[in-house]
Each structure stands twice: as structure tokens, then as C-alpha cells.
Design a protein around this motif. Structure first.
Motif, PDB file in Angstrom:
ATOM      1  N   ARG A  82      -0.212   7.526   6.454  1.00 42.05           N
ATOM      2  CA  ARG A  82       0.361   8.566   5.605  1.00 42.05           C
ATOM      3  C   ARG A  82      -0.305   9.903   5.903  1.00 42.05           C
ATOM      4  NH1 ARG A  82       5.103   7.268   2.860  1.00 42.05           N
ATOM      5  NH2 ARG A  82       4.989   5.113   2.137  1.00 42.05           N
ATOM      6  N   ASP A 142       3.000  11.456   2.493  1.00 37.86           N
ATOM      7  CA  ASP A 142       2.680  10.699   1.285  1.00 37.86           C
ATOM      8  C   ASP A 142       3.568  11.146   0.129  1.00 37.86           C
ATOM      9  OD1 ASP A 142       1.647  13.120   0.480  1.00 37.86           O
ATOM     10  OD2 ASP A 142      -0.401  12.413   0.186  1.00 37.86           O
ATOM     11  N   SER A 143       3.524  10.376  -0.950  1.00 38.26           N
ATOM     12  CA  SER A 143       4.450  10.600  -2.067  1.00 38.26           C
ATOM     13  C   SER A 143       4.250  11.965  -2.716  1.00 38.26           C
ATOM     14  CB  SER A 143       4.300   9.484  -3.106  1.00 38.26           C
ATOM     15  OG  SER A 143       2.953   9.410  -3.564  1.00 38.26           O
ATOM     16  N   SER A 193       0.269   0.058   3.702  1.00 34.00           N
ATOM     17  CA  SER A 193       1.016   1.294   3.895  1.00 34.00           C
ATOM     18  C   SER A 193       0.907   1.751   5.346  1.00 34.00           C
ATOM     19  CB  SER A 193       0.469   2.395   2.983  1.00 34.00           C
ATOM     20  OG  SER A 193       0.592   2.031   1.631  1.00 34.00           O
ATOM     21  N   ARG A 196       4.068   8.834   8.019  1.00 38.49           N
ATOM     22  CA  ARG A 196       4.980   9.296   6.973  1.00 38.49           C
ATOM     23  C   ARG A 196       4.231  10.260   6.061  1.00 38.49           C
ATOM     24  NH1 ARG A 196       7.741   3.626   4.849  1.00 38.49           N
ATOM     25  NH2 ARG A 196       8.481   2.868   6.881  1.00 38.49           N
ATOM     26  N   SER A 232      -0.942  13.712   4.333  1.00 40.51           N
ATOM     27  CA  SER A 232      -0.909  14.543   3.133  1.00 40.51           C
ATOM     28  C   SER A 232      -0.980  16.007   3.537  1.00 40.51           C
ATOM     29  CB  SER A 232      -2.081  14.186   2.210  1.00 40.51           C
ATOM     30  OG  SER A 232      -2.081  15.034   1.082  1.00 40.51           O
TER      31      SER A 232
END
Length: 812
Positions: free
Chosen positions: A289, A317-318, A286, A315, A291
Motif C-alpha cells: 500500500r 491506502d484507504s 494486504s 495500491r 500512502s
């Protein structure tokens, strides 16, 4: 036993069922089951060979055979290969006219891993046992094949990632293709297959797309196969209309029925591409990320979250993205064109590295559209012109990416570094096409784009001097491309008019960079080295005009004239008098001397001397990717139309032409053209063939009309089905001091330029300059013409226009 007639009847009935209810008929599994039945018939009660397994692989292995798909089979032998067993299957299939892709493999073939066989390995991963020895089948699928992959997992996964990367690059790394390939484009079915291969290589049992996620993809592909009668997977404009109607889509405020179909497709394709991206991360790791633990009760915190990820080149995170998606839905216009929101995004744009990914992620969750509702209006907007390749929103974001990825060594980078507010350039690119939203006239998007951006900038409270720059480039974002493609900007009058319009060097820089990024974002082929060079030349000429001033330019130009003549003389045989150069140039436009390479002028001079013992001189020279065809003669009735006719016969794309004469009566026609199929390069003898045909046509030994007639009637050169372009003809007598400018927009077709030039010369007009542009299926051709050395009268324009309309009328 199944016959050809049985199969035809089966497919005809299946097609009827599908077209009656396309969303519910499982075409792929029905066809797969039918093929299984046919194969079982071949063996009947016979015993298959020992140590043998017949497998369905690829799409057939997945039980997903579309009406015109190939049938992929694997004949696997653990011991010796039995040719009779192979023939027992293949020969009847061929007799039934199935398209079969088969592979024969022995157990020893799987002892060593070979990256060059990745296409086969991935097909084998989707294998499904059909007949043979069940024990051998079990051993192949779970020990031999999986064992080889397990032992070479890292190499296999790296090769898979490389396959996906190569495929994405072929499609511009975006799902938003106006005519997407349902199978291979990003977000297409191949992404699903690819995700499955990764999942199987990692030996995961979960992670599949939910049932129904591919329903639209499969339905559309079946429709394409049934109606095209071949393995055709491109959702072209023509089929979009038919499928939208068949699936019950209607026109709405959001767009036409076909556009609503495409919007749904893009949403589904986005889900597919996101899953493939997650599996890719499972392979390569990944990216960083970030958060952000927040419920985002303050909606501005959503923008700050993306800004933080952008600052860290990471990026979200989900979990953070899910929270933002949920909050976006209930934001209720709080962010719309808010000054604070605009300021946060402008601050992000000051750091160009990774800005495309950041804005795309914001757009994907719906946040960008909440901040800029006008941009949301162009989400998935389809412009059906056979020229643009991407949806309007993706085109705008790709234009921003083009600036982000501008190489440091590129000459446009120097301009970018000189901008006072480079972030305003990115903001301009984001908004430059908002006038293409559904509520506006597609044929005139510049005015609504300009008016829309005025309102946005006012609400964002952008300082007036900065807002003026953005409004200026949006209002004029088509002007530079128009000039380089439709005007003779070697004419100082053209440069002066353009310089007066841009007014300042910073406006010029902004407009040039926006033009470059905008053109490059249309499709992969638009910005050729030739067009890029033209744009750079226009920038330099205009910049010099803005900074040097007209008087200084005229003074230095006069001094350059003599030094240039001396430079040309130095390139000629020793003893060539300079006066002969002056005589040769006497009467030629001054820009010829100013813009043409000295070596080229010297070559032209030497060619002109050959006219002493022959009536005409022809010469072809290559300049980069462009060829120049030069013809010198003492007379030229219809010469230009004949030149264009012969070039059309040989399949050349004409991009520019100019014609002039000196005071001694030497006619000079120069046509620049491209050889799209590289025929001259691949077959050098074709150049001699071209010269022979050309001389025969000019000499009257070959009738050009008869030569072209064969191609006019050929199915290869018939116009493509799709959107038609009405012919429009416009005359301008103000832009040029000496010529009437005639601009023709019409449907592109074989021999089009020849037909137009024949009409023009038939009226006794000379074509001084021709600028030829093709945008998809639309031709935009500009001619600088005179009659007896003067501009055309209004009556003469009307006569030419009437005859051109007749010549260009579509054949019924």
C-alpha cells in the motif's frame, strides 16, 4: 396442520404484497418464519431425541429464504443417528412439495478437516438452531464446528480464498456483467455470504455491510423468483425492463429506465465486492500500500498519486483513496482533457504491467472520468444486444487488460513489441467505444467515437502524427473483424483493398492488436482459436502485401505454383503423374492452392478419383476444433442448401463455406463447421449416422423438409424471448470482381442457413463462398453468389431479396 393449499395461498398473498410495494416487504424473513412455523407443527408436543439438534443452514440459516430457494437442513447427532427423527421432518416437507437440501452429521464427522467438504462447512457456519437439545446445539455451533475450524484455520481460509477465486474467474473477474447473476457473480449475494464466512472463521464480531446495502439485490432476486417460478437468479434483459418499471425507474438523459436500474445495481455490487476484497486481504495479507499524505488541493496530484502506486506495483491506502474521492467531487472540470493530465496518464500507460488495475482504481473513485469526461459518459453503459457481456466502460478496460496480459509467446506479442508508441494502443482502446454514450445513436457508434477522439486528442495536445494513428484505429476498429467474418480474404482483391486502407505497417499492427483485444473483451467465447487464426492470417497477408508489393507477389506466386504441385505429388502414391494434379486444379481459384494445406489438397485429389465409379463423394475431416465437410459431384442443384439442412439437423454451427469447380465439371463444396456439443467426439458412430442421413437426403430417399420440421416445431428450438432483430439485406457488386456479395442480418434461428440457401438456389444462383457469423441472437451471413457464372442484375437482386424477406419473416 399446514396444507399445500395453505402454502400456495401464503405465497400468492406474499407475491401480491411484494409487487404492490417491493421495496418494503421483507420477503426472505417472512418465508423463513413461515418454514420455522411449519417445522414446529411436525413435532407438536413430542419430545425430540436426546443428543440431537436440527439446524437451518445456508440461506435458511441466515433467515433469507427467497420464494424458490431450497430449504437447507442439518440433522446433527452427538450420539447415534436416529433415522425416525429425520423422517419425521423430511417426509412431511416432501409431502408439502418443499425443495429440501439436507445433511446428516455425527460428532465424529468433525474430528478431521476435509477441504472437499468446504461447501458443507460454509453452510454450517450459517447454522440456526430450530429444535432438539439446546445444549447439544450450543456445543455443536461453538465447540465442535468452531473448534474444528479454529484448529485448521489456515487451511480453511486458504480454501475459502480458492473458492472465491474460482467463482470470480467464471465471471471474468468483473462485476459489470450485462446480465449479472444476483447470487454468484462478483458483487452478488455470494460475496456477502463469503465475507461472513471469513469474518466468522476469524471470529470477528464487526465488519458487516450496513443495513439497506443489500436491499436492491434482495428485491431483484425476489422478483426473479416470483416471476420465473423457479430458483432463477440471472438478471436478464427481459427482467431488467419489468423490474425497472415495477421499481419506478424512468427514462432519463442518462439512459433508459432499465439502464438506470442497472447503474444502481452496479454501484451496490461495487460496495459488496469491495468489502469482500477487504476480507480477502485480511486472509492473504494486504498488497503493498502507498500512502500519500495530501489534501490534493492541486488536482493533478491525484493522478500523480495513482502513478506513484502504479510505478511501485502497489495500491493506494484507504485514507488516500478517501481523500481523493472527496477532492474529485469538487474538481469542477479542472482536469477535463487537460494536456498535463493526459501526459501523466500516457506516461502510466508506457508501463503495461498492472495498468488495468490502476485505471480501474482511478475509474472507481471517479478520477478517470474527471480527466476524460467522454469516458465518464459510458460508465455502466448497457448495450442490450445479447452479445456483449460487459458494460461499455468495463469492456474498454478489459480490452486494455487483454493487451497487458498478452503472453510473451503469443504471436501477437511480436507485433506489440514492434509498435513505435504502444501506449497509444491503450489510449485507443480506452476511447474506441466512447460513441456508445447516451447521447449517440447505438447503431452507429464509430463515427461519434472518431469525432469525439479527435476533439480529445486536440485538447490533450497530442502530436499530430501520433493523434493520426489513434484516430485511424478508432475510425476503423471494426474493419478487420468484418473482413475475417464477412469477406473471403483469400481473394487477393480483398487483401489489396484492405492494404490500401491501412497504408502503413504500423497502422496495421495497431489495428490488428486493437481488433484482437476488442473482440476478446466482448465475452469469453468470442475469440475462438479459429477466429484468432483468421485474424493472424489477415495480418500476415496484408503485411506481405504492404512490404512485398503487388508485382513481386504475382511473380513469386507463379513460381510457387509448380513447386506446390510437386509438393502435392510427393504426398501421393508413387507414380502419380503431376499432370493429373494440374488437370484436377485446372479452373480452381488460385487461392485454393495458395491457402489450403498440401496434404489436404492431396486428400481431395484422391477423393476426386472415386468419382469414376460413383456419382458423389463425401468426406468429413477434423482440423483442430473445426470440421470440414467436403462433397464432390458432377452436379449440384440445391446441394449447398441440403448440406446446411443436414448439418442443422445434427446441431452443427456452420462458420464458412466455399464452392467451385474445375474445367472438367467436378463440383467442389467445402463447409467448415463446429460441433458445439462435441457429439461426433463423444459418439463416433454419429459420424456414420450423419453420412447415412446425408446420402439419403441427397439420394431423395429422405425428405429434408420433413426431417427438419420436427425440430422446427420443438420447444427446444423456439426463438428466445427478448430483443428482436429486423432483417436487412445488402448487395455489393464492387468488392468482388466475379461475384455479387449479399450480406444478410437477421434474427438467429434453427435452420436459418438452410432457409436462406434454399431461396438462393431456388433462383438458380450458385453460392461460391458463405461466411457465417452469430453475435448473440443476431445472425450476420455473407454470401458470394453468381448466376450462370455472372454477377446478379439489379432485377435478380430484387427478386432474391423479396423472397428472402418472406422466408425470414417471423411467424406470428
Amino acid at each position: 396442520m399446514t396444507t399445500r393449499a395453505d402454502l400456495k395461498r401464503f405465497l400468492d398473498e406474499l407475491k401480491i404484497q411484494f409487487l404492490e410495494n417491493p421495496a418494503t416487504v421483507p420477503v426472505e424473513s417472512i418465508i423463513s418464519d413461515k418454514i420455522d412455523h411449519v417445522l414446529q407443527e411436525f413435532w407438536a408436543d413430542r419430545e425430540p431425541p436426546r443428543s440431537y439438534g436440527l439446524f437451518a443452514i445456508g440461506g435458511y440459516g441466515r433467515g433469507a429464504v427467497h420464494p424458490q430457494s431450497d430449504i437447507d437442513l442439518l440433522f446433527f447427532f452427538k450420539d447415534g443417528i436416529d433415522e425416525e427423527a429425520i423422517k419425521r421432518i423430511l417426509h412431511p416437507l416432501w409431502d408439502l412439495q418443499f425443495k429440501v437440501g439436507h445433511q446428516t452429521r455425527h460428532a465424529d464427522d468433525f474430528k478431521e478437516f476435509d477441504e472437499t467438504h468446504m461447501e458443507s462447512y460454509t453452510a454450517f457456519l450459517d447454522c440456526r438452531f430450530l429444535m432438539g437439545d439446546p445444549a447439544v446445539a450450543q456445543e455443536f455451533a461453538y465447540e465442535i464446528l468452531r473448534g474444528m475450524i479454529r484448529s485448521n484455520r489456515d487451511r480453511f481460509l486458504r480454501a475459502l480464498v480458492e473458492m472465491k477465486s474460482h467463482r470470480y474467474k467464471e465471471f471474468g473477474e468483473t462485476i459489470f456483467q450485462l446480465e449479472p447473476d444476483l447470487k454468484d457473480a462478483p458483487g452478488g449475494l455470494r460475496d456477502v455470504h463469503w465475507s461472513g464466512w471469513v469474518r466468522k472463521a476469524l471470529e470477528f464480531t464487526s465488519g458487516c455491510l450496513p443495513d439497506g446495502a443489500l436491499g436492491l439485490h434482495l428485491c431483484i432476486r425476489n422478483f426473479l423468483h416470483f416471476h420465473s417460478g423457479r430458483n432463477f437468479n440471472v438478471l436478464s434483459f427481459e427482467f431488467q425492463e419489468q423490474i425497472a418499471q415495477k421499481l419506478g425507474y424512468k427514462d432519463s438523459e442518462r439512459g433508459e429506465a432499465a439502464e438506470n436500474l442497472m447503474r444502481d445495481y452496479f454501484l451496490k455490487a461495487g460496495e459488496v465486492a469491495r468489502q469482500a476484497s477487504l476480507w480477502e486481504e485480511a486472509v492473504i495479507g494486504s498488497p503493498s500500500r502507498v500512502s500519500i499524505p495530501s489534501d490534493f488541493s492541486d488536482p493533478f496530484d491525484m493522478i500523480k498519486a495513482f502513478a506513484e502506486a502504479h510505478r511501485k506495483k502497489a495500491r493506494l491506502d484507504s485514507a488516500t483513496l478517501a481523500a481523493i474521492r472527496q477532492r474529485v467531487v469538487s474538481s469542477d472540470g479542472l482536469l477535463a482533457n487537460h494536456p498535463k493530465a493526459g501526459c501523466l496518464i500516457l506516461e502510466m500507460m508506457k508501463d503495461r504491467k498492472g495498468i488495468y488495475d490502476a485505471l480501474l482504481a482511478m475509474h472507481d473513485v471517479g478520477l478517470l472520468g474527471k480527466v476524460f469526461p467522454d469516458f465518464e459518459e459510458i460508465r455502466c453503459r448497457v448495450i442490450r444486444d445479447f452479445f456483449h457481456k460487459y458494460t461499455v466502460d468495463e469492456h474498454s478496460l478489459i480490452a486494455i487488460r487483454n493487451i497487458e496480459q498478452l503472453p510473451v509467446s503469443h504471436h501477437f506479442s511480436a507485433i506489440l513489441n514492434e509498435l513505435e508508441y504502444p501506449e497509444l494502443l491503450l489510449l485507443s482502446l480506452l476511447f474506441h467505444d466512447i460513441g456508445k454514450s447516451h447521447r449517440h445513436d447505438e447503431g452507429n457508434h464509430v463515427h461519434p467515437s472518431t469525432e469525439g477522439v479527435r476533439v480529445i486528442l486536440d485538447r490533450l495536445e497530442i502530436p499530430p502524427e501520433q493523434a493520426e494513428k489513434v484516430v485511424f484505429v478508432v475510425q476503423n476498429h471494426l474493419e478487420m473483424s468484418k473482413i475475417i467474418l464477412r469477406r473471403d480474404f483469400s481473394d487477393v482483391h480483398v487483401i489489396q483493398q484492405f492494404a490500401d486502407m491501412v497504408a502503413t505497417p504500423d497502422n496495421l499492427r495497431m489495428l490488428c492488436l486493437l481488433t484482437y483485444a476488442d473482440m476478446k473483451a466482448v465475452n469469453n467465447e468470442v475469440v475462438t482459436p479459429w477466429k484468432e487464426d483468421l485474424l493472424w492470417q489477415l495480418y500476415v497477408e496484408t503485411y506481405n502485401r504492404l512490404t512485398l508489393g503487388l508485382a513481386d507477389d504475382q511473380y513469386t506466386q507463379q513460381q510457387e505454383l509448380e513447386s506446390d504441385i510437386q509438393a502435392i505429388t510427393n504426398l501421393l502414391p508413387k507414380g502419380t503423374p503431376s499432370q493429373q494434379i494440374r488437370d484436377f486444379l485446372d479452373g480452381f481459384p488460385r487461392q485454393y492452392l495458395r491457402t489450403t494445406a498440401k496434404k489436404q489438397i492431396a486428400d481431395h485429389f484422391l477423393l476426386s478419383r472415386k468419382l469414376a465409379d460413383r456419382p458423389m463423394v463425401m468426406h468429413i475431416a477434423k482440423n483442430g476444433a473445426v470440421y470440414d465437410l467436403l462433397v464432390m459431384t458432377a452436379d449440384r442443384p440445391g446441394l449447398f442448401s441440403k448440406m446446411t439442412g443436414v448439418l442443422s439437423f445434427f446441431g452443427m454451427n456452420i462458420i464458412r463455406a466455399q464452392a467451385f469447380s474445375n474445367r472438367h465439371g467436378t463440383i467442389f463444396d467445402l463447409i467448415s463447421f463446429e460441433d458445439p456439443d462435441s457429439n461426433f467426439e463423444k459418439n463416433p458412430s454419429e459420424v456414420d449416422h450423419f453420412a447415412q442421413i446425408f446420402n439419403d437426403v441427397i439420394g431423395g430417399r429422405v425428405q429434408l423438409n420433413a426431417l427438419l420440421d420436427r425440430k422446427f416445431k420443438s420447444v427446444v428450438f423456439k426463438p428466445k424471448k427478448g430483443l428482436s432483430v429486423p432483417t436487412t439485406i445488402h448487395f455489393d457488386n464492387d468488392f468482388s470482381k466475379r461475384c455479387t456479395i449479399m450480406e444478410i442480418v437477421t434474427q438467429d434461428a434453427f435452420g436459418l442457413l438452410y432457409r436462406m440457401a434454399s431461396v438462393i438456389s431456388g433462383h438458380g444462383c450458385n453460392i461460391e463462398v458463405a461466411l457465417i457469423t452469430t453475435e448473440g441472437h443476431r445472425a450476420i451471413d455473407v454470401f458470394y453468389i453468381t448466376r450462370e457464372g455472372k454477377k446478379l442484375s439489379q432485377d435478380e437482386e430484387s427478386q432474391v431479396e423479396a423472397d428472402l424477406n418472406r422466408a425470414l419473416a417471423p411467424v406470428v
